[in-house]
Scaffold this active site. Structure first.
Site, PDB file in Angstrom:
ATOM      1  N   LYS A  22      -8.356  -5.501   9.990  1.00 27.35           N
ATOM      2  CA  LYS A  22      -7.939  -6.677   9.207  1.00 27.35           C
ATOM      3  C   LYS A  22      -6.479  -7.038   9.494  1.00 27.35           C
ATOM      4  O   LYS A  22      -6.153  -8.187   9.745  1.00 27.35           O
ATOM      5  CB  LYS A  22      -8.097  -6.371   7.708  1.00 27.35           C
ATOM      6  CG  LYS A  22      -7.407  -7.377   6.811  1.00 27.35           C
ATOM      7  CD  LYS A  22      -7.588  -7.079   5.343  1.00 27.35           C
ATOM      8  CE  LYS A  22      -6.578  -6.126   4.748  1.00 27.35           C
ATOM      9  NZ  LYS A  22      -5.256  -6.698   4.451  1.00 27.35           N
ATOM     10  N   ASN A  23      -5.613  -6.019   9.463  1.00 23.79           N
ATOM     11  CA  ASN A  23      -4.187  -6.322   9.588  1.00 23.79           C
ATOM     12  C   ASN A  23      -3.750  -6.606  11.026  1.00 23.79           C
ATOM     13  O   ASN A  23      -2.579  -6.883  11.275  1.00 23.79           O
ATOM     14  CB  ASN A  23      -3.349  -5.207   8.943  1.00 23.79           C
ATOM     15  CG  ASN A  23      -3.507  -5.218   7.423  1.00 23.79           C
ATOM     16  OD1 ASN A  23      -4.023  -6.186   6.854  1.00 23.79           O
ATOM     17  ND2 ASN A  23      -3.080  -4.154   6.769  1.00 23.79           N
ATOM     18  N   ARG A  93      -1.642 -13.029   0.798  1.00 21.47           N
ATOM     19  CA  ARG A  93      -0.224 -13.052   1.176  1.00 21.47           C
ATOM     20  C   ARG A  93      -0.023 -13.215   2.667  1.00 21.47           C
ATOM     21  O   ARG A  93       0.970 -13.789   3.105  1.00 21.47           O
ATOM     22  CB  ARG A  93       0.440 -11.738   0.769  1.00 21.47           C
ATOM     23  CG  ARG A  93       0.700 -11.529  -0.670  1.00 21.47           C
ATOM     24  CD  ARG A  93       1.423 -10.210  -0.833  1.00 21.47           C
ATOM     25  NE  ARG A  93       2.520 -10.101   0.114  1.00 21.47           N
ATOM     26  CZ  ARG A  93       3.718 -10.596  -0.082  1.00 21.47           C
ATOM     27  NH1 ARG A  93       4.015 -11.196  -1.191  1.00 21.47           N
ATOM     28  NH2 ARG A  93       4.656 -10.477   0.851  1.00 21.47           N
ATOM     29  N   CYS A 117       2.114  -9.807  -6.566  1.00 24.52           N
ATOM     30  CA  CYS A 117       0.737  -9.354  -6.406  1.00 24.52           C
ATOM     31  C   CYS A 117       0.618  -8.021  -7.127  1.00 24.52           C
ATOM     32  O   CYS A 117       1.608  -7.484  -7.609  1.00 24.52           O
ATOM     33  CB  CYS A 117       0.371  -9.218  -4.939  1.00 24.52           C
ATOM     34  SG  CYS A 117       1.203  -7.876  -4.138  1.00 24.52           S
ATOM     35  N   ARG A 122       6.808  -7.888  -3.622  1.00 22.34           N
ATOM     36  CA  ARG A 122       6.644  -8.229  -2.203  1.00 22.34           C
ATOM     37  C   ARG A 122       7.262  -9.572  -1.810  1.00 22.34           C
ATOM     38  O   ARG A 122       6.560 -10.530  -1.511  1.00 22.34           O
ATOM     39  CB  ARG A 122       5.162  -8.196  -1.821  1.00 22.34           C
ATOM     40  CG  ARG A 122       4.556  -6.822  -1.957  1.00 22.34           C
ATOM     41  CD  ARG A 122       3.084  -6.833  -1.732  1.00 22.34           C
ATOM     42  NE  ARG A 122       2.724  -6.767  -0.325  1.00 22.34           N
ATOM     43  CZ  ARG A 122       1.480  -6.882   0.116  1.00 22.34           C
ATOM     44  NH1 ARG A 122       0.506  -7.091  -0.733  1.00 22.34           N
ATOM     45  NH2 ARG A 122       1.212  -6.791   1.385  1.00 22.34           N
ATOM     46  N   ASP A 307      -1.435   2.351   2.756  1.00 22.91           N
ATOM     47  CA  ASP A 307      -2.803   1.826   2.604  1.00 22.91           C
ATOM     48  C   ASP A 307      -3.853   2.932   2.492  1.00 22.91           C
ATOM     49  O   ASP A 307      -5.032   2.648   2.265  1.00 22.91           O
ATOM     50  CB  ASP A 307      -3.156   0.893   3.775  1.00 22.91           C
ATOM     51  CG  ASP A 307      -2.379  -0.407   3.713  1.00 22.91           C
ATOM     52  OD1 ASP A 307      -1.814  -0.705   2.651  1.00 22.91           O
ATOM     53  OD2 ASP A 307      -2.333  -1.117   4.737  1.00 22.91           O
ATOM     54  N   VAL A 329       6.679   2.923  -0.282  1.00 26.07           N
ATOM     55  CA  VAL A 329       6.653   1.587   0.345  1.00 26.07           C
ATOM     56  C   VAL A 329       6.545   0.476  -0.707  1.00 26.07           C
ATOM     57  O   VAL A 329       7.281  -0.510  -0.660  1.00 26.07           O
ATOM     58  CB  VAL A 329       5.519   1.484   1.391  1.00 26.07           C
ATOM     59  CG1 VAL A 329       5.477   0.099   2.023  1.00 26.07           C
ATOM     60  CG2 VAL A 329       5.683   2.543   2.464  1.00 26.07           C
ATOM     61  N   ARG A 399     -12.208  -8.164   0.619  1.00 29.92           N
ATOM     62  CA  ARG A 399     -11.101  -8.685   1.436  1.00 29.92           C
ATOM     63  C   ARG A 399     -10.874  -7.808   2.654  1.00 29.92           C
ATOM     64  O   ARG A 399     -10.356  -8.279   3.665  1.00 29.92           O
ATOM     65  CB  ARG A 399      -9.806  -8.719   0.609  1.00 29.92           C
ATOM     66  CG  ARG A 399      -9.857  -9.703  -0.541  1.00 29.92           C
ATOM     67  CD  ARG A 399      -8.502  -9.793  -1.198  1.00 29.92           C
ATOM     68  NE  ARG A 399      -7.473  -9.826  -0.171  1.00 29.92           N
ATOM     69  CZ  ARG A 399      -6.240  -9.385  -0.338  1.00 29.92           C
ATOM     70  NH1 ARG A 399      -5.857  -8.897  -1.480  1.00 29.92           N
ATOM     71  NH2 ARG A 399      -5.368  -9.445   0.651  1.00 29.92           N
TER      72      ARG A 399
HETATM   73  N1  EPU Z   1       9.922  -6.495   1.766  1.00 27.50           N
HETATM   74  C1  EPU Z   1      11.034  -7.161   1.295  1.00 27.50           C
HETATM   75  N2  EPU Z   1      11.299  -8.409   1.809  1.00 27.50           N
HETATM   76  C2  EPU Z   1      10.511  -9.003   2.763  1.00 27.50           C
HETATM   77  C3  EPU Z   1       9.379  -8.303   3.236  1.00 27.50           C
HETATM   78  C4  EPU Z   1       9.113  -7.039   2.719  1.00 27.50           C
HETATM   79  O1  EPU Z   1      11.769  -6.671   0.436  1.00 27.50           O
HETATM   80  O2  EPU Z   1      10.810 -10.145   3.169  1.00 27.50           O
HETATM   81  C5  EPU Z   1       9.604  -5.142   1.232  1.00 27.50           C
HETATM   82  C6  EPU Z   1       8.277  -5.120   0.460  1.00 27.50           C
HETATM   83  O3  EPU Z   1       8.428  -5.532  -0.872  1.00 27.50           O
HETATM   84  C7  EPU Z   1       7.855  -3.681   0.585  1.00 27.50           C
HETATM   85  C8  EPU Z   1       8.386  -3.298   1.982  1.00 27.50           C
HETATM   86  O4  EPU Z   1       9.363  -4.280   2.319  1.00 27.50           O
HETATM   87  O5  EPU Z   1       8.479  -2.887  -0.385  1.00 27.50           O
HETATM   88  C9  EPU Z   1       7.340  -3.249   3.081  1.00 27.50           C
HETATM   89  O6  EPU Z   1       6.512  -4.389   3.021  1.00 27.50           O
HETATM   90  P1  EPU Z   1       5.877  -5.068   4.303  1.00 27.50           P
HETATM   91  O7  EPU Z   1       6.572  -6.370   4.547  1.00 27.50           O
HETATM   92  O8  EPU Z   1       5.832  -4.100   5.426  1.00 27.50           O
HETATM   93  O9  EPU Z   1       4.397  -5.363   3.805  1.00 27.50           O
HETATM   94  P2  EPU Z   1       3.505  -6.557   4.274  1.00 27.50           P
HETATM   95  O10 EPU Z   1       3.881  -6.937   5.655  1.00 27.50           O
HETATM   96  O11 EPU Z   1       3.487  -7.609   3.224  1.00 27.50           O
HETATM   97  C10 EPU Z   1       1.599  -5.181   5.429  1.00 27.50           C
HETATM   98  C11 EPU Z   1       0.114  -5.037   5.269  1.00 27.50           C
HETATM   99  C12 EPU Z   1      -0.175  -4.273   3.980  1.00 27.50           C
HETATM  100  C13 EPU Z   1       0.488  -2.894   4.090  1.00 27.50           C
HETATM  101  C14 EPU Z   1       2.001  -3.065   4.361  1.00 27.50           C
HETATM  102  C15 EPU Z   1       2.726  -1.757   4.582  1.00 27.50           C
HETATM  103  C16 EPU Z   1      -0.774  -6.974   6.414  1.00 27.50           C
HETATM  104  C17 EPU Z   1      -1.463  -8.281   6.330  1.00 27.50           C
HETATM  105  N3  EPU Z   1      -0.491  -6.363   5.253  1.00 27.50           N
HETATM  106  O12 EPU Z   1       2.057  -5.896   4.294  1.00 27.50           O
HETATM  107  O13 EPU Z   1      -1.589  -4.113   3.890  1.00 27.50           O
HETATM  108  O14 EPU Z   1       0.317  -2.182   2.900  1.00 27.50           O
HETATM  109  O15 EPU Z   1       2.203  -3.891   5.522  1.00 27.50           O
HETATM  110  O16 EPU Z   1       2.154  -1.058   5.638  1.00 27.50           O
HETATM  111  O17 EPU Z   1      -0.512  -6.477   7.494  1.00 27.50           O
HETATM  112  C18 EPU Z   1      -3.626  -3.759   2.786  1.00 27.50           C
HETATM  113  O18 EPU Z   1      -4.189  -3.904   3.885  1.00 27.50           O
HETATM  114  O19 EPU Z   1      -4.230  -3.347   1.757  1.00 27.50           O
HETATM  115  C19 EPU Z   1      -2.213  -4.097   2.666  1.00 27.50           C
HETATM  116  C20 EPU Z   1      -1.616  -4.315   1.490  1.00 27.50           C
END
Ligand code: EPU
Length: 420
Positions: A22-23, A93, A117, A122, A307, A329, A399
């Site tokens: 998915k990701n 998201r 969320c 996030r 995850d 995280v 999802r």
């Molecule tokens: N963060 C910030 N500012 C930003 C972006 C992130 O403060 O602009 C913080 C977040 O709040 C969090 C940390 O950085 O505390 C890491 O978040 P990240 O941006 O890596 O998460 P994401 O990109 O929104 C993806 C996956 C998630 C997975 C996380 C961590 C996708 C579509 N989603 O989310 O997947 O948990 O990386 O590995 O790739 C899931 O599949 O269930 C899922 C939630």
């Protein structure tokens, strides 16, 4: 709203085919916006999040064709509306991933802010700041991000304070068509980031270092088309392996890769599982034993994935001994703990730490899913609980898990879906 009814007790046994990640597929679909030519994506999982991303690209004017064999063809040439509305972004998201490609290719974009969320606030500030560094003028008003780069984006040096997966992906995609060189430091090293980099390079991008913490992107004028096969889903793989471990079973996960799962396989071995791996499979055998409790500390790749935290919490609830989980995280990713307690789990929460004392068995109860991985942990708990567990709000699980009840039933579980 659909529910799952799960009657626990049977050890899982047999083979399960793992779907595409998915990701990986979500950023790859967004990446299709960077080219006018036709792109064919294979090994696409049939998931609600994929449908949402397809809807989003379709509404913008891209042409999508779904064909046999889990394949989608995308042609973004006709795109005329670089706009991602709140109605779609709020349900997923990852819709934010269209921001970078749209600004890079069309010079402007309007994308809704995702908002909070279930697993924490996030924010997307890193995405916005990175694009600003690349020369985009960005205003955030009325819940929407408006980005304009009249003369195109330019290369920049970007250093993430905290590792962000979609942040890295968004900026990597933006940089592909920017003028000059972009260096992303403290970049996410997740296999899905590497997969996106490989996909973009196949289209003619010049990206190096993806999969390491420094990614260097030399902008190119345009991208071409091509065919790409999505990476297997490491979280889906891990979820089925944990299910087998909890039930004292023996399974083979096929069409997957062990080298994207190292930290998870190590923990399963620590829990007493016998693991074997081949080029495209992973097997797990518990030899009928109850798992031993394990301590988990989540962190970005190659650390233990957040995850998989909820699924290991479920494992610890029925393990021998005490396991300590530390979630670093996301700040609010323990919602499943409250539901697991309703099934008789002994869990104490203290900030970002959960202490789980294993019990000999869980008892079935009505429980509610709060997010994708939390739902998975409740289904796993249902597989070992005495009686029939009802998991409500399983739209969360749809999802991210393709045909979960069919796959589990094939492994011998008693699970069915009922419409409420
Ligand atoms: N963060 C910030 N500012 C930003 C972006 C992130 O403060 O602009 C913080 C977040 O709040 C969090 C940390 O950085 O505390 C890491 O978040 P990240 O941006 O890596 O998460 P994401 O990109 O929104 C993806 C996956 C998630 C997975 C996380 C961590 C996708 C579509 N989603 O989310 O997947 O948990 O990386 O590995 O790739 C899931 O599949 O269930 C899922 C939630």
């Amino acid at each position: 709203m659909d529910k799952h009814l799960i009657t626990g007790g049977a050890p899982l046994e047999g083979d399960v085919r793992i779907s595409g990640a998915k990701n990986s597929v979500l950023p790859i679909l967004a990446g299709c916006l960077l080219t006018d030519e036709s792109v064919v994506i294979k090994n696409v999982p049939h998931l609600n999040d994929v449908t949402t991303m397809m809807k989003l690209l379709g509404q913008m004017g891209a042409n999508l064709t779904v064909s046999e064999g889990l394949t989608i063809e995308v042609e973004a040439r006709g795109l005329n509306q670089p706009y991602a509305p709140y109605e779609l972004v709020r349900t997923m998201r990852a819709s934010i991933l269209v921001l970078g490609p749209l600004v890079a290719k069309y010079g402007h974009a309007t994308v809704s802010l995702p908002g909070g969320c279930a697993i924490g606030p996030r924010p997307v500030d890193f995405h916005v700041e990175g694009l600003r560094k690349m020369g985009a003028e960005i205003t955030v008003e009325g819940g929407y991000i408006q980005a304009v780069a009249k003369n195109g984006l330019k290369g920049a040096n970007i250093n993430f304070d905290i590792v962000s997966v979609t942040g890295t992906e968004n900026l990597m995609m933006a940089a592909v068509l920017a003028k000059g060189k972009t260096i992303i430091e403290n970049a996410a090293r997740e296999p899905e980031v590497q997969d996106l980099g490989n996909f973009l390079n196949m289209l003619g991008a010049n990206i190096q270092g993806h999969g390491t913490s420094t990614i260097v992107i030399e902008g190119v004028k345009s991208l071409k088309g091509g065919t790409y096969t999505v990476l297997p889903d490491r979280v889906e793989t891990g979820t089925y392996l944990v299910a087998a471990a909890m039930t004292g079973g023996r399974i083979v996960a096929k069409a997957t890769r062990a080298n994207i799962l190292t930290s998870v396989l190590e923990k399963l071995e620590e829990a007493g599982a016998h693991i074997a791996t081949g080029e495209d499979w992973v097997s797990l055998d518990m030899r009928g034993n109850r798992p031993k409790a394990v301590d988990i500390y989540t962190s970005p790749f190659p650390g233990f994935p957040t995850d998989m935290q909820a699924q290991f919490m479920a494992l610890n609830t029925v393990a021998i001994g005490k396991g300590i989980l530390t979630e670093t995280v996301f700040e609010n990713r323990f919602m499943h703990a409250h539901e697991l307690r309703r099934m008789g789990a002994n869990i104490q929460l203290n900030g970002n730490t959960a202490i789980i004392e294993g019990v000999p068995h869980l008892t079935a109860a009505p429980v509610m899913a709060t997010d994708l991985r939390a739902s998975a942990s409740l289904v796993l708990a249902g597989l070992v609980a005495k009686g029939t567990t009802t998991v409500d709000r399983i739209y969360h699980i749809d999802r991210g898990y393709e045909c979960i009840e069919e796959k589990l039933a094939q492994l011998g579980a008693t699970i069915k879906r009922v419409a409420a």
